[in-house]
Design an enzyme around this catalytic site. Sequence first.
Site, PDB file in Angstrom:
ATOM      1  N   GLU A   1      10.909 -14.543 -18.795  1.00 53.52           N
ATOM      2  CA  GLU A   1      10.546 -13.011 -18.565  1.00 53.52           C
ATOM      3  C   GLU A   1       9.229 -12.828 -19.534  1.00 53.52           C
ATOM      4  O   GLU A   1       8.375 -12.063 -19.281  1.00 53.52           O
ATOM      5  CB  GLU A   1      11.670 -12.125 -18.550  1.00 53.52           C
ATOM      6  CG  GLU A   1      11.508 -10.623 -18.728  1.00 53.52           C
ATOM      7  CD  GLU A   1      10.654 -10.398 -17.281  1.00 53.52           C
ATOM      8  OE1 GLU A   1      10.702 -11.069 -16.423  1.00 53.52           O
ATOM      9  OE2 GLU A   1      10.501  -9.095 -17.227  1.00 53.52           O
TER      10      GLU A   1
ATOM     11  N   ARG B   1       1.851   1.447  -6.218  1.00 50.87           N
ATOM     12  CA  ARG B   1       1.966   0.096  -4.989  1.00 50.87           C
ATOM     13  C   ARG B   1       0.847  -0.515  -4.777  1.00 50.87           C
ATOM     14  O   ARG B   1       0.767  -1.706  -4.323  1.00 50.87           O
ATOM     15  CB  ARG B   1       2.599   0.954  -3.985  1.00 50.87           C
ATOM     16  CG  ARG B   1       3.912   1.506  -3.846  1.00 50.87           C
ATOM     17  CD  ARG B   1       4.095   2.399  -2.899  1.00 50.87           C
ATOM     18  NE  ARG B   1       4.346   1.275  -1.636  1.00 50.87           N
ATOM     19  CZ  ARG B   1       5.613   1.095  -1.128  1.00 50.87           C
ATOM     20  NH1 ARG B   1       6.840   1.499  -1.935  1.00 50.87           N
ATOM     21  NH2 ARG B   1       5.576   0.342  -0.180  1.00 50.87           N
TER      22      ARG B   1
ATOM     23  N   LYS C   1       3.280  -2.865  -7.269  1.00 50.66           N
ATOM     24  CA  LYS C   1       4.719  -2.446  -7.552  1.00 50.66           C
ATOM     25  C   LYS C   1       5.640  -3.114  -6.626  1.00 50.66           C
ATOM     26  O   LYS C   1       6.396  -3.822  -6.923  1.00 50.66           O
ATOM     27  CB  LYS C   1       4.717  -1.310  -7.841  1.00 50.66           C
ATOM     28  CG  LYS C   1       6.290  -0.797  -8.379  1.00 50.66           C
ATOM     29  CD  LYS C   1       6.384  -1.293  -9.943  1.00 50.66           C
ATOM     30  CE  LYS C   1       7.904  -1.092 -10.518  1.00 50.66           C
ATOM     31  NZ  LYS C   1       7.960  -2.120 -11.501  1.00 50.66           N
TER      32      LYS C   1
ATOM     33  N   LYS D   1       5.810 -11.450 -18.271  1.00 49.11           N
ATOM     34  CA  LYS D   1       4.941 -10.231 -18.728  1.00 49.11           C
ATOM     35  C   LYS D   1       3.920 -10.480 -19.433  1.00 49.11           C
ATOM     36  O   LYS D   1       2.709  -9.645 -19.134  1.00 49.11           O
ATOM     37  CB  LYS D   1       6.134  -9.639 -19.909  1.00 49.11           C
ATOM     38  CG  LYS D   1       7.162  -8.895 -19.424  1.00 49.11           C
ATOM     39  CD  LYS D   1       7.138  -7.633 -18.616  1.00 49.11           C
ATOM     40  CE  LYS D   1       7.118  -7.764 -17.112  1.00 49.11           C
ATOM     41  NZ  LYS D   1       8.298  -8.224 -16.686  1.00 49.11           N
TER      42      LYS D   1
ATOM     43  N   CYS E   1       0.583  -1.373   0.300  1.00 48.22           N
ATOM     44  CA  CYS E   1       0.149  -0.031  -0.196  1.00 48.22           C
ATOM     45  C   CYS E   1       0.873   1.356  -0.007  1.00 48.22           C
ATOM     46  O   CYS E   1       2.179   1.107   0.159  1.00 48.22           O
ATOM     47  CB  CYS E   1      -0.849   0.044   1.195  1.00 48.22           C
ATOM     48  SG  CYS E   1      -1.596  -1.581   1.635  1.00 48.22           S
TER      49      CYS E   1
ATOM     50  N   HIS F   1       9.075 -33.967 -22.428  1.00 47.41           N
ATOM     51  CA  HIS F   1       8.789 -34.501 -21.278  1.00 47.41           C
ATOM     52  C   HIS F   1       7.382 -34.130 -20.874  1.00 47.41           C
ATOM     53  O   HIS F   1       7.300 -34.241 -19.548  1.00 47.41           O
ATOM     54  CB  HIS F   1       9.985 -34.127 -20.154  1.00 47.41           C
ATOM     55  CG  HIS F   1      11.231 -34.792 -20.720  1.00 47.41           C
ATOM     56  ND1 HIS F   1      11.598 -36.028 -20.886  1.00 47.41           N
ATOM     57  CD2 HIS F   1      12.367 -34.038 -21.284  1.00 47.41           C
ATOM     58  CE1 HIS F   1      12.785 -36.057 -21.527  1.00 47.41           C
ATOM     59  NE2 HIS F   1      13.312 -34.973 -21.783  1.00 47.41           N
TER      60      HIS F   1
ATOM     61  N   GLU G   1       1.038 -11.410 -16.854  1.00 41.92           N
ATOM     62  CA  GLU G   1       0.824 -10.292 -15.900  1.00 41.92           C
ATOM     63  C   GLU G   1       0.051  -9.070 -16.455  1.00 41.92           C
ATOM     64  O   GLU G   1      -0.827  -8.681 -15.732  1.00 41.92           O
ATOM     65  CB  GLU G   1       2.355  -9.841 -15.573  1.00 41.92           C
ATOM     66  CG  GLU G   1       2.383  -8.631 -14.749  1.00 41.92           C
ATOM     67  CD  GLU G   1       3.812  -8.409 -14.078  1.00 41.92           C
ATOM     68  OE1 GLU G   1       4.087  -7.878 -13.115  1.00 41.92           O
ATOM     69  OE2 GLU G   1       4.758  -8.535 -15.022  1.00 41.92           O
TER      70      GLU G   1
ATOM     71  N   ASN H   1       0.682   0.054   6.526  1.00 48.91           N
ATOM     72  CA  ASN H   1       1.242  -0.752   5.273  1.00 48.91           C
ATOM     73  C   ASN H   1       1.572  -2.037   5.886  1.00 48.91           C
ATOM     74  O   ASN H   1       2.516  -1.883   7.173  1.00 48.91           O
ATOM     75  CB  ASN H   1       2.363  -0.101   4.437  1.00 48.91           C
ATOM     76  CG  ASN H   1       1.942   1.047   3.593  1.00 48.91           C
ATOM     77  OD1 ASN H   1       0.921   1.100   3.442  1.00 48.91           O
ATOM     78  ND2 ASN H   1       3.040   1.731   2.880  1.00 48.91           N
ATOM     79  N   GLY H   2       1.585  -3.035   5.453  1.00 48.49           N
ATOM     80  CA  GLY H   2       1.920  -4.276   5.995  1.00 48.49           C
ATOM     81  C   GLY H   2       1.084  -5.261   6.345  1.00 48.49           C
ATOM     82  O   GLY H   2      -0.196  -5.048   6.179  1.00 48.49           O
TER      83      GLY H   2
ATOM     84  N   TRP I   1      -3.904  -2.014  -1.133  1.00 47.52           N
ATOM     85  CA  TRP I   1      -3.657  -3.203  -2.014  1.00 47.52           C
ATOM     86  C   TRP I   1      -4.262  -4.293  -0.823  1.00 47.52           C
ATOM     87  O   TRP I   1      -3.378  -4.515   0.031  1.00 47.52           O
ATOM     88  CB  TRP I   1      -2.427  -3.468  -2.160  1.00 47.52           C
ATOM     89  CG  TRP I   1      -2.405  -4.669  -3.173  1.00 47.52           C
ATOM     90  CD1 TRP I   1      -2.505  -4.823  -4.672  1.00 47.52           C
ATOM     91  CD2 TRP I   1      -1.975  -6.093  -2.781  1.00 47.52           C
ATOM     92  NE1 TRP I   1      -2.311  -6.017  -5.160  1.00 47.52           N
ATOM     93  CE2 TRP I   1      -1.996  -6.975  -4.025  1.00 47.52           C
ATOM     94  CE3 TRP I   1      -1.354  -6.672  -1.638  1.00 47.52           C
ATOM     95  CZ2 TRP I   1      -1.423  -8.130  -3.952  1.00 47.52           C
ATOM     96  CZ3 TRP I   1      -1.133  -7.938  -1.544  1.00 47.52           C
ATOM     97  CH2 TRP I   1      -1.200  -8.725  -2.678  1.00 47.52           C
TER      98      TRP I   1
HETATM   99  O1  M6R Z   1      11.314  -4.955  -6.555  1.00 46.78           O
HETATM  100  P1  M6R Z   1      11.451  -6.430  -6.927  1.00 46.78           P
HETATM  101  O2  M6R Z   1      12.453  -6.467  -7.971  1.00 46.78           O
HETATM  102  O3  M6R Z   1      12.006  -7.040  -5.780  1.00 46.78           O
HETATM  103  O4  M6R Z   1      10.154  -7.143  -7.142  1.00 46.78           O
HETATM  104  C1  M6R Z   1      10.119  -8.522  -7.616  1.00 46.78           C
HETATM  105  C2  M6R Z   1       8.883  -8.695  -8.193  1.00 46.78           C
HETATM  106  O5  M6R Z   1       7.804  -8.520  -7.269  1.00 46.78           O
HETATM  107  C3  M6R Z   1       8.695  -8.107  -9.429  1.00 46.78           C
HETATM  108  O6  M6R Z   1       9.833  -8.247 -10.335  1.00 46.78           O
HETATM  109  C4  M6R Z   1       7.443  -8.503 -10.108  1.00 46.78           C
HETATM  110  O7  M6R Z   1       7.543  -9.913 -10.375  1.00 46.78           O
HETATM  111  C5  M6R Z   1       6.972  -7.569 -11.350  1.00 46.78           C
HETATM  112  N1  M6R Z   1       5.510  -7.241 -11.351  1.00 46.78           N
HETATM  113  C6  M6R Z   1       7.077  -8.423 -12.848  1.00 46.78           C
HETATM  114  O8  M6R Z   1       6.821  -7.426 -13.630  1.00 46.78           O
END
Ligand code: M6R
Length: 610
Positions: A483, A27, A605, A487, A2, A506, A490, A99-100, A75
């Site tokens: 990756e 965030r 984020k 992407k 958050c 496999h 996500e 937050n947390g 969040w």
């Molecule tokens: O801030 P960080 O790089 O530690 O974050 C790690 C992941 O949460 C972050 O890379 C997440 O997978 C992204 N949304 C990917 O695009």
Amino acid sequence: MCGIVGAVAQRDVAEILVEGLRRLEYRGYDSAGVAILDTECNLQRVRRLGKVKELADAVDSNPIIGGTGIAHTRWATHGEPSEANAHPHVSGDISIVHNGIIENHEVLRAVLQERGYVFESQTDTEVIAHLVEWELRSAKSLLEAVQKTAAQLEGAYGTVAMDRRDPERLVVARSGSPLVIGLGIGENFLASDQLALLNVTRRFMFLEEGDVAEITRRDVNIFDVHGNAVEREITESNAEHDAGDKGQYRHFMQKEIFEQPTALINTMEGRISNDTVIVESIGAGAADILRNVEHVQIVACGTSYNAGMTARYWFEALAGVSCDVEIASEFRYRKFVTRPNSLLITLSQSGETADTLAALRLAKEKGYMSAMTICNVAGSSLVRESDLAFMTRAGTEIGVASTKAFTTQLATLLMFVTALGKQKGVIDPQKEKEIVTSLHQLPTQIEKALAFDKPIEQLAEDFADKHHALFLGRGEFYPIAMEGSLKLKEISYIHAEAYAAGELKHGPLALIDADMPVIVVAPTNDLLEKLKSNIEEVRARGGLLYVFADSDAGFEECEGMKIITMPKVDEFIAPIFYTIPMQLLSYHVALIKGTDVDQPRNLAKAVTVE
Ligand code: M6R
């Protein structure tokens, strides 16, 4: 996850708070709220379900006049996204944002209910509000009440308390969730990320674990976990002022994809000369550490983990140093054996990822020779708690989907591996020159990859009605496929998986049919012929192939197989180069699908909770 903003000023702070939330929306973004003490010391609280815009519209149509306030973008962790669960939470004269996660919230809730408190939300946060209210009945000050409350909380928190009867004071507490104090002239601010405050100040104090601080217009008094008054260093931020603007771009993700050539120039500036990597640029003492390293353990999450997986190939092939890569949430709970002279490297854009931070703290107890972070956010927890911090310098990344953070991590890792190989006598000056020459070409090569935006936009049309996709690669291009698949899933919500192409037969081969697009990262290299065999396995089963290759790879387009012919690039930088078409593809598919590109559903984020 958050976002928190707070202000104690002589001017009206509603606009500052809402603008701060806008900048923090990356965030978390399911609800938002603000509580301000007006000129009569009445609490004005506005909360809205949805994005910060809903809250901003509500505050615009009913302006609040007042100089002390707190605000929050949520969040959801405990309790669905709703107005009742949105922060700030109130107990009597006390308002709280948090937050947390409070792990012992159920026990505390039961105790507070016995004391007669009635809960209005399903959140763990509300226990903090009632606890502070309870403690303040006997404490001498809000500060003391927050300190007594903090002592009862288990879990991770960054929290701010405001008392209606004491209108020019905020008290904040940090344990596991970042908080920064922004210093103004005759006014002070706080936030969970300095980005929220860059339009009001550039001077910041980062709170440390266990700190509780009292903030008034003129003073900031900080106390450590033992209650001792402490000073925290003031830093001047040079973060980009306008990082919160999209400029000519439609989305932050798009802006950040196109910023990569510049970001990479910044990453490499002062760290490579014409033909060498400048070892000293890694940090004081780096040369000695590198000489003694016998093993590297990388720990990270998400995209950062994929960067680590790519670098593993470099550590072993270029520097001759064994390397393990592990997801932080697994590493932190595994009973691992620490290898002799092992260097722990955490990778993180935010520097605040809870699992990665926990892994770092654990590794420090478990006898690693040293801990280095490769990170994008100066002043973040990982940077402050690591022995060495090699910054990626990508600039602020706002899109939840990480793009420039990934490619700058890779460039930083390649420089680091080169320095390591050189210190260990494995990379000779000729090899070092070849790698550094490739690095110098990187920004220009990335520009060339970005020029594929239009053809990839057209290609994306093919994915609009698809529900699944497979990504394939071999060697260091396997993590690039990983990756690409991360992407796509996500931001377009298409189910995507990545496989090392040799693994197809496999199991995953059973998935192949005419509805399954298969994206292959296939530049010319030693494994190309093997990869071609894997491609044939897919073709033979009627799969739809999209092959990203260079002209030397010798692919010919035919039914069921589209070839995207990319320019030829040096082998060292090819993984970074081939990341760009993967990013563009997912971006354009998401546009066609009409998803929320910058703030995909259910994600945030900075993942500051476990
Ligand atoms: O801030 P960080 O790089 O530690 O974050 C790690 C992941 O949460 C972050 O890379 C997440 O997978 C992204 N949304 C990917 O695009």
